[in-house]
Design a protein around this motif. Structure first.
Motif, PDB file in Angstrom:
ATOM      1  N   ASP A  15       0.813  -1.212   0.000  1.00  0.00           N
ATOM      2  CA  ASP A  15       0.000   0.000   0.000  1.00  0.00           C
ATOM      3  C   ASP A  15       0.845   1.259   0.000  1.00  0.00           C
ATOM      4  O   ASP A  15       0.364   2.339   0.280  1.00  0.00           O
ATOM      5  CB  ASP A  15      -0.938   0.016   1.200  1.00  0.00           C
ATOM      6  CG  ASP A  15      -0.184  -0.025   2.514  1.00  0.00           C
ATOM      7  OD1 ASP A  15       1.053  -0.193   2.470  1.00  0.00           O
ATOM      8  OD2 ASP A  15      -0.813   0.121   3.559  1.00  0.00           O
ATOM      9  N   GLY A  16       2.116   1.128  -0.315  1.00  0.00           N
ATOM     10  CA  GLY A  16       2.967   2.301  -0.367  1.00  0.00           C
ATOM     11  C   GLY A  16       3.413   2.796   0.980  1.00  0.00           C
ATOM     12  O   GLY A  16       3.858   3.935   1.111  1.00  0.00           O
ATOM     13  N   GLY A 236       1.860   6.450  -0.205  1.00  0.00           N
ATOM     14  CA  GLY A 236       0.836   5.601   0.360  1.00  0.00           C
ATOM     15  C   GLY A 236      -0.352   6.441   0.791  1.00  0.00           C
ATOM     16  O   GLY A 236      -0.501   7.597   0.395  1.00  0.00           O
ATOM     17  N   MET A 237      -1.234   5.888   1.608  1.00  0.00           N
ATOM     18  CA  MET A 237      -2.457   6.581   1.981  1.00  0.00           C
ATOM     19  C   MET A 237      -2.194   7.640   3.052  1.00  0.00           C
ATOM     20  O   MET A 237      -1.926   7.313   4.208  1.00  0.00           O
ATOM     21  CB  MET A 237      -3.519   5.599   2.479  1.00  0.00           C
ATOM     22  CG  MET A 237      -4.873   6.265   2.757  1.00  0.00           C
ATOM     23  SD  MET A 237      -6.131   5.116   3.330  1.00  0.00           S
ATOM     24  CE  MET A 237      -6.355   4.115   1.860  1.00  0.00           C
ATOM     25  N   GLY A 266      -1.917   9.058  -2.107  1.00  0.00           N
ATOM     26  CA  GLY A 266      -2.854   7.963  -1.907  1.00  0.00           C
ATOM     27  C   GLY A 266      -2.225   6.665  -2.352  1.00  0.00           C
ATOM     28  O   GLY A 266      -1.089   6.646  -2.840  1.00  0.00           O
ATOM     29  N   PRO A 267      -2.916   5.554  -2.203  1.00  0.00           N
ATOM     30  CA  PRO A 267      -2.363   4.260  -2.612  1.00  0.00           C
ATOM     31  C   PRO A 267      -2.290   4.122  -4.127  1.00  0.00           C
ATOM     32  O   PRO A 267      -3.011   4.805  -4.869  1.00  0.00           O
ATOM     33  CB  PRO A 267      -3.359   3.263  -2.009  1.00  0.00           C
ATOM     34  CG  PRO A 267      -4.647   4.023  -1.941  1.00  0.00           C
ATOM     35  CD  PRO A 267      -4.264   5.442  -1.634  1.00  0.00           C
ATOM     36  N   ASP A 268      -1.417   3.266  -4.584  1.00  0.00           N
ATOM     37  CA  ASP A 268      -1.291   2.934  -6.008  1.00  0.00           C
ATOM     38  C   ASP A 268      -1.030   4.159  -6.872  1.00  0.00           C
ATOM     39  O   ASP A 268      -1.546   4.274  -7.988  1.00  0.00           O
ATOM     40  CB  ASP A 268      -2.553   2.208  -6.502  1.00  0.00           C
ATOM     41  CG  ASP A 268      -2.834   0.943  -5.714  1.00  0.00           C
ATOM     42  OD1 ASP A 268      -1.865   0.247  -5.363  1.00  0.00           O
ATOM     43  OD2 ASP A 268      -4.009   0.657  -5.438  1.00  0.00           O
ATOM     44  N   GLY A 269      -0.233   5.095  -6.363  1.00  0.00           N
ATOM     45  CA  GLY A 269       0.137   6.255  -7.152  1.00  0.00           C
ATOM     46  C   GLY A 269      -0.934   7.319  -7.268  1.00  0.00           C
ATOM     47  O   GLY A 269      -0.751   8.316  -7.974  1.00  0.00           O
TER      48      GLY A 269
END
Length: 298
Positions: A15-16, A236-237, A266-269
């Motif tokens: 999740d970064g 990440g978030m 946020g997550p996933d770029g």
């Protein structure tokens, strides 16, 4: 755009999150008496357990006295803490089933190394209780901390510290109590910031936990202690992303007003603009030399 699940998931490290803590090593199982006392916030029971290390008060195991029936009399069972003279027992037909050496009392240090299957320490158990706002739970935290200070920021298997658990339980009193312990007598600011910025396996701080519970009072309390807490994680978030995702726009405004250099990630770029478009009500963010809040109401 895919919907986002806000429920807590088993940490995967995808999740970064930034430098998540390592899972704690295999530990001993928590003493059931300690677990019971912590679960109930039984301060006096905890004091008794902790006194073992200095002045042992280990209670003598109850002795089960079996009265041997004579001439058809009913079997008589009784329990006492008083030792009986063995010769007297032999002469009266009383058999002591609980005799022998008393168990050795464990030290407070070894007692508090025990954890639950999730890796929770006694402080985790106290902090995550639904009754953690009650005075007996707060008093119990001080009792445990005075004997095992290293437990204050010790993570469980999910990387959650007692502060994460307190914020998730929604108890502003418990959060305040733990923060005061982190400050210590010297009021070390760096110590408090380090405590607040601890991340779990998902890369989240206690601020994320407070936002998930929609506890504005806890959010404000945490930001009062560390105005830059919403900068974590940088990837990440972020807390701001989470607040907008949950449509907690008032919390989002508080975060931004407290620190205009907070993280938008946020997550996933993704970033906050992605989720603000997805959640098309209440608050939008526009790009103008960085993100600037533009609040509007439908």
């Amino acid at each position: 755009m895919e919907s986002i699940n806000t429920e807590q998931q088993t940490p995967t490290g995808e999740d970064g999150s930034v430098s998540p803590p390592e899972p704690p090593p295999t530990s001993v199982v928590m003493d059931p008496t300690l677990l019971m006392a912590a679960s109930m916030g039984h301060c006096e029971a905890l004091k008794t357990l902790l006194n073992w290390g200095d002045a042992p008060v280990w209670p003598k195991a109850p002795q089960i006295i079996v009265q041997v029936p004579v001439d058809g009399d009913a079997l008589d069972l009784s329990i006492t803490n008083r030792s009986l003279d063995t010769q007297h027992q032999a002469s009266t037909g009383v058999v002591n089933e609980g005799g022998g050496d008393q168990p050795t009392a464990p030290s407070a240090e070894s007692l508090f190394e025990g954890v639950t299957p999730l890796g929770d320490t006694a402080l985790h158990v106290l902090a995550k209780s639904a009754y953690s706002s009650r005075e007996n739970f707060l008093d119990s935290v001080f009792v445990v901390y005075n004997k095992a200070r290293h437990l204050l920021d010790k993570p469980n298997k999910l990387g959650d510290t007692p502060l994460h658990c307190a914020a998730r339980s929604g108890s502003v009193k418990m959060v305040y109590c733990l923060l005061e312990l982190a400050k210590g007598e010297g009021g070390d600011i760096d110590r408090v910031k380090s405590f607040l910025r601890k991340q779990n396996m998902r890369g989240e701080t206690a601020l994320h936990s407070a936002i998930r519970q929609r506890k504005i009072d806890i959010v404000i309390l945490l930001l009062m202690e560390d105005s830059q807490l919403a900068r974590i994680p940088s990837e990440g978030m972020s807390p701001l992303y989470l607040a907008v995702m949950l449509q907690e726009f008032y919390i989002a405004i508080i975060l931004h007003d407290k620190d205009n250099q907070l993280s938008y990630s946020g997550p996933d770029g993704q970033n906050v603009l992605h989720v603000s478009v997805l959640k098309s009500r209440g608050t939008l963010l526009c790009l103008e030399e960085g993100f600037t809040f533009m609040q509007y109401f439908l």
